[in-house]
Design a protein around this motif. Structure first.
Motif, short mmCIF file in Angstrom:
data_model
loop_
_atom_site.label_atom_id
_atom_site.label_comp_id
_atom_site.label_asym_id
_atom_site.label_seq_id
_atom_site.Cartn_x
_atom_site.Cartn_y
_atom_site.Cartn_z
N ALA A 1 13.53 7.80 3.57
CA ALA A 1 13.15 8.85 2.61
C ALA A 1 11.66 8.83 2.34
O ALA A 1 11.01 9.88 2.23
CB ALA A 1 13.93 8.68 1.31
N ASP A 2 11.08 7.61 2.23
CA ASP A 2 9.66 7.47 1.91
C ASP A 2 8.79 7.31 3.15
O ASP A 2 7.57 7.14 3.03
CB ASP A 2 9.44 6.27 0.98
CG ASP A 2 10.09 6.43 -0.37
OD1 ASP A 2 10.50 7.57 -0.69
OD2 ASP A 2 10.21 5.43 -1.11
N GLU A 3 9.41 7.36 4.33
CA GLU A 3 8.70 7.23 5.60
C GLU A 3 7.85 5.95 5.64
O GLU A 3 6.67 5.96 5.99
CB GLU A 3 7.84 8.47 5.87
CG GLU A 3 8.67 9.74 6.00
CD GLU A 3 7.83 10.96 6.35
OE1 GLU A 3 6.59 10.90 6.20
OE2 GLU A 3 8.41 11.97 6.78
N LEU A 4 8.48 4.85 5.29
CA LEU A 4 7.81 3.56 5.30
C LEU A 4 7.91 2.92 6.67
O LEU A 4 8.96 2.99 7.33
CB LEU A 4 8.45 2.61 4.28
CG LEU A 4 8.39 3.02 2.80
CD1 LEU A 4 9.17 2.03 1.95
CD2 LEU A 4 6.94 3.11 2.33
N ALA A 5 6.83 2.30 7.10
CA ALA A 5 6.91 1.42 8.27
C ALA A 5 7.63 0.13 7.85
O ALA A 5 7.72 -0.19 6.66
CB ALA A 5 5.51 1.10 8.78
N ILE A 6 8.14 -0.59 8.83
CA ILE A 6 8.90 -1.81 8.57
C ILE A 6 8.16 -3.00 9.16
O ILE A 6 7.81 -3.00 10.35
CB ILE A 6 10.30 -1.73 9.21
CG1 ILE A 6 11.07 -0.51 8.70
CG2 ILE A 6 11.09 -3.01 8.93
CD1 ILE A 6 12.34 -0.23 9.49
N ALA A 7 7.91 -4.01 8.33
CA ALA A 7 7.43 -5.30 8.81
C ALA A 7 8.60 -6.26 8.74
O ALA A 7 8.97 -6.72 7.65
CB ALA A 7 6.26 -5.80 7.96
N GLY B 1 0.78 -1.23 0.00
CA GLY B 1 0.00 0.00 0.00
C GLY B 1 0.81 1.27 0.00
O GLY B 1 0.31 2.33 0.40
N GLY B 2 2.06 1.19 -0.44
CA GLY B 2 2.92 2.36 -0.43
C GLY B 2 3.29 2.85 0.96
O GLY B 2 3.87 3.94 1.10
N LYS B 3 3.00 2.03 1.99
CA LYS B 3 3.17 2.48 3.38
C LYS B 3 4.11 1.62 4.22
O LYS B 3 4.70 2.09 5.18
CB LYS B 3 1.81 2.51 4.09
CG LYS B 3 0.77 3.42 3.45
CD LYS B 3 1.15 4.88 3.59
CE LYS B 3 0.05 5.81 3.07
NZ LYS B 3 0.43 7.23 3.17
N VAL B 4 4.23 0.34 3.86
CA VAL B 4 4.96 -0.62 4.70
C VAL B 4 5.89 -1.44 3.82
O VAL B 4 5.51 -1.86 2.71
CB VAL B 4 4.00 -1.57 5.44
CG1 VAL B 4 4.79 -2.51 6.35
CG2 VAL B 4 2.97 -0.79 6.23
N LEU B 5 7.10 -1.70 4.31
CA LEU B 5 8.04 -2.56 3.61
C LEU B 5 8.19 -3.87 4.38
O LEU B 5 8.61 -3.88 5.53
CB LEU B 5 9.40 -1.89 3.47
CG LEU B 5 10.43 -2.69 2.66
CD1 LEU B 5 10.07 -2.67 1.18
CD2 LEU B 5 11.84 -2.13 2.86
N VAL B 6 7.82 -4.97 3.74
CA VAL B 6 8.07 -6.30 4.28
C VAL B 6 9.50 -6.65 3.90
O VAL B 6 9.80 -6.86 2.72
CB VAL B 6 7.08 -7.34 3.70
CG1 VAL B 6 7.40 -8.74 4.23
CG2 VAL B 6 5.65 -6.95 4.04
#
Length: 295
Positions: free
Chosen positions: A266-272, A220-225
């Motif tokens: 840079a993209d302010e992604l959450a991390i899974a 969803g453009g929000k979280v990086l697995v």
């Protein structure tokens, strides 16, 4: 009676009350993310830090409270639910790798799901703690209703008959186990390339080094697995450029890790994170160093 029905009835008959293993959750605009615990690994104390000089390794152990003799990272599987699909990233270790891992069944119970409810299984890579939970006692896939997806390069590496002879003695069993399990679902697998969107809201990114075809996924453009491209909350963040013997190609893995952390901040992604405390968190940056913040 089908084999899988027999197993389900047998498990129900023998089951004892089990504690739930569901970890943290995150709500996305069009989906929900839940981290499910598969238990933990029990590894030598130098598994991650073995590539550092003794003084730096001792500093990191002290800073993060790490046991010099034993390393016990958690194992967190990502469940992505968009109202139509129940997408599971990796399947855990199953019963044949380590007694401290392989707890996914209890985690699924805790969120009210069974194997049959999983619609898609997406593999980050084919190491035992991510893959060996695939098959049941009859060597049938546990997730009977699921579609299976994996990076093309990862599949080709583990199915190459030369891999077992070139991967090194310490990981030879990894190659045998991966070939057997991936081979059992080869005709069902869908292959993913770098940059593809294999499912709505899920974008693949090739992140080699930990394994040759390792993949991470943006949700969803929000979280990086991250899978194991970022596999700990200490060395990987404090010194992302430092090679680690936990990776099959330590130098390439370090290059990948630096690029991922740059993207995350840079993209302010959450991390899974599969092996990160709590499973979900984010990173802050200070120069070339980062800090993992749980939650």
């Amino acid at each position: 009676m089908k084999r899988r029905d027999f197993l389900a009835l047998s498990a129900a008959a023998l089951a004892l009350p089990r504690a739930g293993f569901a970890a943290t959750e995150m709500t996305l605009p069009d989906a929900k993310l839940t981290m499910l615990s598969d238990g933990k690994l029990t590894l030598p104390g130098d598994f991650v830090l073995g590539g550092l000089d003794a003084a730096e390794a001792a500093m990191i152990r002290q800073k993060f409270g790490l046991d010099p003799d034993s390393y016990t990272p958690p194992c967190n599987l990502t469940l992505y639910q968009d109202g139509t699909r129940n997408v599971l990233f990796d399947v855990g270790a199953g019963p044949d790798f380590m007694p401290s891992a392989g707890k996914l069944d209890a985690a699924l119970d805790a969120v009210g799901l069974t194997h049959d409810d999983i619609t898609h299984v997406v593999f980050t890579h084919a190491h035992p703690d991510h893959l060996w939970g695939l098959l049941d006692d009859f060597d049938d896939p546990k997730f009977a209703n699921a579609e299976y997806l994996i990076g093309r390069a990862e599949f080709d590496y583990w199915l190459n008959p030369n891999t077992v002879h070139t991967i090194g003695d310490a990981r030879a069993s990894f190659a045998v186990g991966a070939a057997r399990r991936l081979g059992s679902i080869a005709e069902q697998l869908q292959f993913i390339e770098d940059g593809a969107e294999p499912l709505p809201g899920i974008t693949a990114r090739l992140t080699p080094g930990h394994t040759p075809g390792h993949m991470a996924f943006v949700l969803g453009g929000k979280v990086l697995v991250t899978g194991d491209a970022i596999s700990n909350n200490h060395l990987a963040f404090l010194r992302p450029d430092a090679p680690s013997p936990s990776d099959q190609d330590p130098d390439l893995a370090a290059t990948t890790r630096v690029a991922l952390l740059d993207q995350i901040t840079a993209d302010e992604l959450a991390i899974a994170g599969f092996h990160l405390p709590g499973g979900l968190g984010h990173a802050t940056r200070e120069g070339d160093s980062y800090t993992y913040i749980e939650g």
